[in-house]
Design a protein around this motif. Sequence first.
Motif, PDB file in Angstrom:
ATOM      1  N   GLU A  34       0.812  -1.221   0.000  1.00 12.33           N
ATOM      2  CA  GLU A  34       0.000   0.000   0.000  1.00 12.33           C
ATOM      3  C   GLU A  34       0.847   1.274   0.000  1.00 12.33           C
ATOM      4  OE1 GLU A  34      -2.813  -0.166   3.171  1.00 12.33           O
ATOM      5  OE2 GLU A  34      -3.684  -2.083   2.501  1.00 12.33           O
ATOM      6  N   ASP A  35       2.149   1.120   0.195  1.00 16.56           N
ATOM      7  CA  ASP A  35       3.065   2.266   0.172  1.00 16.56           C
ATOM      8  C   ASP A  35       4.097   2.016  -0.916  1.00 16.56           C
ATOM      9  OD1 ASP A  35       4.953   4.259   0.596  1.00 16.56           O
ATOM     10  OD2 ASP A  35       4.825   4.179   2.780  1.00 16.56           O
ATOM     11  N   ARG A  36       3.750   2.373  -2.149  1.00 11.55           N
ATOM     12  CA  ARG A  36       4.576   2.023  -3.300  1.00 11.55           C
ATOM     13  C   ARG A  36       5.959   2.674  -3.243  1.00 11.55           C
ATOM     14  NH1 ARG A  36       4.447  -2.017  -5.597  1.00 11.55           N
ATOM     15  NH2 ARG A  36       5.025  -1.221  -7.652  1.00 11.55           N
ATOM     16  N   THR A  37       6.019   3.891  -2.748  1.00 13.42           N
ATOM     17  CA  THR A  37       7.316   4.578  -2.670  1.00 13.42           C
ATOM     18  C   THR A  37       8.260   3.833  -1.732  1.00 13.42           C
ATOM     19  OG1 THR A  37       6.243   6.701  -3.080  1.00 13.42           O
ATOM     20  CG2 THR A  37       8.460   6.767  -2.127  1.00 13.42           C
ATOM     21  N   LEU A  38       7.741   3.466  -0.566  1.00 17.78           N
ATOM     22  CA  LEU A  38       8.541   2.713   0.401  1.00 17.78           C
ATOM     23  C   LEU A  38       8.907   1.347  -0.155  1.00 17.78           C
ATOM     24  CD1 LEU A  38       9.717   2.311   3.245  1.00 17.78           C
ATOM     25  CD2 LEU A  38       7.445   1.557   3.993  1.00 17.78           C
ATOM     26  N   GLN A  39       7.954   0.699  -0.788  1.00 17.23           N
ATOM     27  CA  GLN A  39       8.221  -0.628  -1.345  1.00 17.23           C
ATOM     28  C   GLN A  39       9.342  -0.573  -2.374  1.00 17.23           C
ATOM     29  OE1 GLN A  39       5.109  -2.394  -3.790  1.00 17.23           O
ATOM     30  NE2 GLN A  39       5.456  -4.387  -2.832  1.00 17.23           N
ATOM     31  N   ARG A  40       9.291   0.414  -3.256  1.00 17.66           N
ATOM     32  CA  ARG A  40      10.345   0.548  -4.276  1.00 17.66           C
ATOM     33  C   ARG A  40      11.712   0.807  -3.638  1.00 17.66           C
ATOM     34  NH1 ARG A  40       6.324   3.203  -7.297  1.00 17.66           N
ATOM     35  NH2 ARG A  40       7.010   5.228  -6.483  1.00 17.66           N
ATOM     36  N   ALA A  41      11.732   1.665  -2.607  1.00 24.37           N
ATOM     37  CA  ALA A  41      12.999   1.984  -1.935  1.00 24.37           C
ATOM     38  C   ALA A  41      13.606   0.730  -1.307  1.00 24.37           C
ATOM     39  CB  ALA A  41      12.771   3.062  -0.881  1.00 24.37           C
ATOM     40  N   LEU A  42      12.775  -0.068  -0.653  1.00 29.17           N
ATOM     41  CA  LEU A  42      13.276  -1.286  -0.019  1.00 29.17           C
ATOM     42  C   LEU A  42      13.665  -2.335  -1.064  1.00 29.17           C
ATOM     43  CD1 LEU A  42      10.801  -1.479   2.980  1.00 29.17           C
ATOM     44  CD2 LEU A  42      13.285  -1.155   3.132  1.00 29.17           C
ATOM     45  N   GLU A  43      12.948  -2.378  -2.166  1.00 29.46           N
ATOM     46  CA  GLU A  43      13.312  -3.316  -3.239  1.00 29.46           C
ATOM     47  C   GLU A  43      14.626  -2.923  -3.903  1.00 29.46           C
ATOM     48  OE1 GLU A  43       9.862  -3.546  -5.719  1.00 29.46           O
ATOM     49  OE2 GLU A  43       8.862  -5.011  -4.416  1.00 29.46           O
ATOM     50  N   GLN A  44      14.965  -1.631  -3.860  1.00 29.29           N
ATOM     51  CA  GLN A  44      16.270  -1.197  -4.366  1.00 29.29           C
ATOM     52  C   GLN A  44      17.381  -1.540  -3.373  1.00 29.29           C
ATOM     53  OE1 GLN A  44      15.636   2.972  -5.149  1.00 29.29           O
ATOM     54  NE2 GLN A  44      14.647   2.590  -7.129  1.00 29.29           N
ATOM     55  N   TRP A  45      17.044  -1.543  -2.082  1.00 27.67           N
ATOM     56  CA  TRP A  45      18.038  -1.889  -1.049  1.00 27.67           C
ATOM     57  C   TRP A  45      18.304  -3.390  -1.031  1.00 27.67           C
ATOM     58  CZ3 TRP A  45      18.248  -4.665   3.624  1.00 27.67           C
ATOM     59  CH2 TRP A  45      19.308  -4.340   4.472  1.00 27.67           C
ATOM     60  N   GLN A  46      17.307  -4.168  -1.417  1.00 33.44           N
ATOM     61  CA  GLN A  46      17.372  -5.632  -1.317  1.00 33.44           C
ATOM     62  C   GLN A  46      18.575  -6.249  -2.046  1.00 33.44           C
ATOM     63  OE1 GLN A  46      13.925  -7.707  -2.920  1.00 33.44           O
ATOM     64  NE2 GLN A  46      13.872  -9.028  -1.111  1.00 33.44           N
ATOM     65  N   PRO A  47      18.862  -5.879  -3.305  1.00 33.03           N
ATOM     66  CA  PRO A  47      20.034  -6.477  -3.969  1.00 33.03           C
ATOM     67  C   PRO A  47      21.347  -6.159  -3.249  1.00 33.03           C
ATOM     68  CG  PRO A  47      18.625  -5.360  -5.561  1.00 33.03           C
ATOM     69  CD  PRO A  47      18.126  -4.982  -4.212  1.00 33.03           C
ATOM     70  N   ASN A  48      21.446  -4.981  -2.656  1.00 29.83           N
ATOM     71  CA  ASN A  48      22.658  -4.638  -1.897  1.00 29.83           C
ATOM     72  C   ASN A  48      22.808  -5.555  -0.692  1.00 29.83           C
ATOM     73  OD1 ASN A  48      23.145  -2.521  -3.683  1.00 29.83           O
ATOM     74  ND2 ASN A  48      21.963  -1.063  -2.458  1.00 29.83           N
ATOM     75  N   PHE A  49      21.678  -5.873  -0.068  1.00 32.46           N
ATOM     76  CA  PHE A  49      21.698  -6.804   1.057  1.00 32.46           C
ATOM     77  C   PHE A  49      22.184  -8.181   0.600  1.00 32.46           C
ATOM     78  CE2 PHE A  49      19.555 -10.272   3.279  1.00 32.46           C
ATOM     79  CZ  PHE A  49      19.941 -10.043   4.596  1.00 32.46           C
ATOM     80  N   ILE A  50      21.673  -8.662  -0.521  1.00 31.21           N
ATOM     81  CA  ILE A  50      22.092  -9.976  -1.033  1.00 31.21           C
ATOM     82  C   ILE A  50      23.580  -9.962  -1.392  1.00 31.21           C
ATOM     83  CG2 ILE A  50      21.787 -11.664  -2.895  1.00 31.21           C
ATOM     84  CD1 ILE A  50      19.525 -11.696  -0.847  1.00 31.21           C
ATOM     85  N   ASN A  51      24.048  -8.860  -1.969  1.00 33.06           N
ATOM     86  CA  ASN A  51      25.476  -8.739  -2.280  1.00 33.06           C
ATOM     87  C   ASN A  51      26.308  -8.785  -1.004  1.00 33.06           C
ATOM     88  OD1 ASN A  51      25.013  -8.562  -5.014  1.00 33.06           O
ATOM     89  ND2 ASN A  51      25.039  -6.313  -5.056  1.00 33.06           N
ATOM     90  N   TRP A  52      25.822  -8.082   0.036  1.00 33.43           N
ATOM     91  CA  TRP A  52      26.523  -8.117   1.325  1.00 33.43           C
ATOM     92  C   TRP A  52      26.575  -9.551   1.853  1.00 33.43           C
ATOM     93  CZ3 TRP A  52      23.952  -9.706   5.795  1.00 33.43           C
ATOM     94  CH2 TRP A  52      24.715  -9.669   6.968  1.00 33.43           C
ATOM     95  N   TRP A  53      25.444 -10.261   1.785  1.00 36.35           N
ATOM     96  CA  TRP A  53      25.400 -11.647   2.253  1.00 36.35           C
ATOM     97  C   TRP A  53      26.399 -12.513   1.479  1.00 36.35           C
ATOM     98  CZ3 TRP A  53      22.900 -14.060   6.245  1.00 36.35           C
ATOM     99  CH2 TRP A  53      22.911 -15.450   6.241  1.00 36.35           C
ATOM    100  N   ASP A  54      26.443 -12.348   0.159  1.00 40.65           N
ATOM    101  CA  ASP A  54      27.374 -13.131  -0.668  1.00 40.65           C
ATOM    102  C   ASP A  54      28.825 -12.812  -0.323  1.00 40.65           C
ATOM    103  OD1 ASP A  54      25.265 -14.333  -1.974  1.00 40.65           O
ATOM    104  OD2 ASP A  54      25.371 -13.049  -3.750  1.00 40.65           O
TER     105      ASP A  54
END
Length: 475
Positions: free
Chosen positions: A18-38
């Motif tokens: 329901e908060d598209r702006t927040l959702q997009r921001a977190l979806e942009q952060w998500q790949p960085n998190f996966i890279n950090w995990w790797d």
Amino acid sequence: MSSINYSERIPNNVNLAEDRTLQRALEQWQPNFINWWDDVGPEGSTNHDVYLRTAVSVDPQGWAQFGHVKMRDYRWGIFLNPGDASREVHFGDHKGQKVWQDVPGEHRANLRRIIVTQGDTEPASVEQQRHLGLTAPSMYDLRNLFQINVEEGRHLWAMVYLLHKHFGRDGREEADALLQRTSGDVDNPRILGAFNEKTPDWLAFFMFTYFTDRDGKFQLSALAESAFDPLARTTKFMLTEEAHHMFVGESGISRTISRTCQVMNELKTDDVEKIRAAGVIDLPTIQRYLNFHYSVTIDLFGADQSSNAASFYSSGLKGRYEEGKRTDDHVLKGQTYKVLEVQNGQLVEKEAPMLNALNEVLRDDFIKDSIAGVNRWNKVIEKAGLPMRLTVPHKAFNRQIGALAGIRMSPEGKVISAAEWEGRKDEWLPTPDDRAFVASLMGRVTEAGKFANWIAPPVMGINRQPVDFEYVRFG
């Protein structure tokens, strides 16, 4: 919402769609998190299928399901405890007012600081434990390590959600920085000292999860009282996950002690060299590890007297452990608490304003809780019929923060000279030889139901599985 929506890219129970702006921001952060995990997550684990628990609801009962999953595919998400529309602030200057759903402007900087500091500890411990999977004493223990790792990753998500949702551009920048600092990095280390220490072996890991994750329990419990309701609801759910981490530490040390006691009785000796030659960890070494991890952890509570602690409490940002069970006025003005300092070479107690001593209040609550677990370890030794007992050192021992920083103190609480400290510190803290010996025992055991020689099997498997269950399937 108590159920968790796993159909979305970021699982959540906060209506993220329901908060598209927040959702997009977190979806942009998500790949960085996966890279950090790797990059700095558990080494060499990419292809393992691990028997992990995953949150399916935030109800107190039956919140998790178990199944084999690759950690990189673990569904990290955002889970808050259900809200209570009638909840009021129950301590500090705002006592009796409605809790806040948004960040009040005057508390913005302090709340951001609290969330960033808590958030920074979560990825730090994953980084500290990165290599431990290569020396796991059993498949059961390897699975527990990986469960802790993925949940620390989820705790990072919990704090990043708050930063993104409530702190705008500043919050987004802070969330990015959480993936840029690295434990032990010379140029860009983690914020708190204990999270820059190495965790080189499994005895250190068990001590870390017993003591340092217990610090997490007390800090999260204090934040779960917060007048900022999203923070309180977030940390309450994190506590559900944190309990397992402390169980891993307490049971791991207990199993180590049990095996040592078994060998001591078989050999009918307490000679350290003979015990070590039999391939188990002697009790004096366990005591020195305990002294180190305990003293490093109690520094995490901060200075004995702190104007920040007073401000956080009076403002309603951070309460005390189990605030609701305390019988005072929950405002604390005019009340005092005993703190320690050294005068004329002697340790003395003095009264300090309680508001300024709230770090010490939380530290003392932690100490009582820690001692209870050490007493349980001693019951293992007692049951084996052996005379030695483990002890928690004096809270002034080996301190680096607050009024007691740099004071030379024996574990019994006696102020000593710098010369005596130098002469005796190897009796009290792990030596390079201790660490080298413990490291020499760390051989990886991955056959289901088999355990390294230095540790006893658990009494029961995870989720009522047999101890010889295939907790990790190696790709």
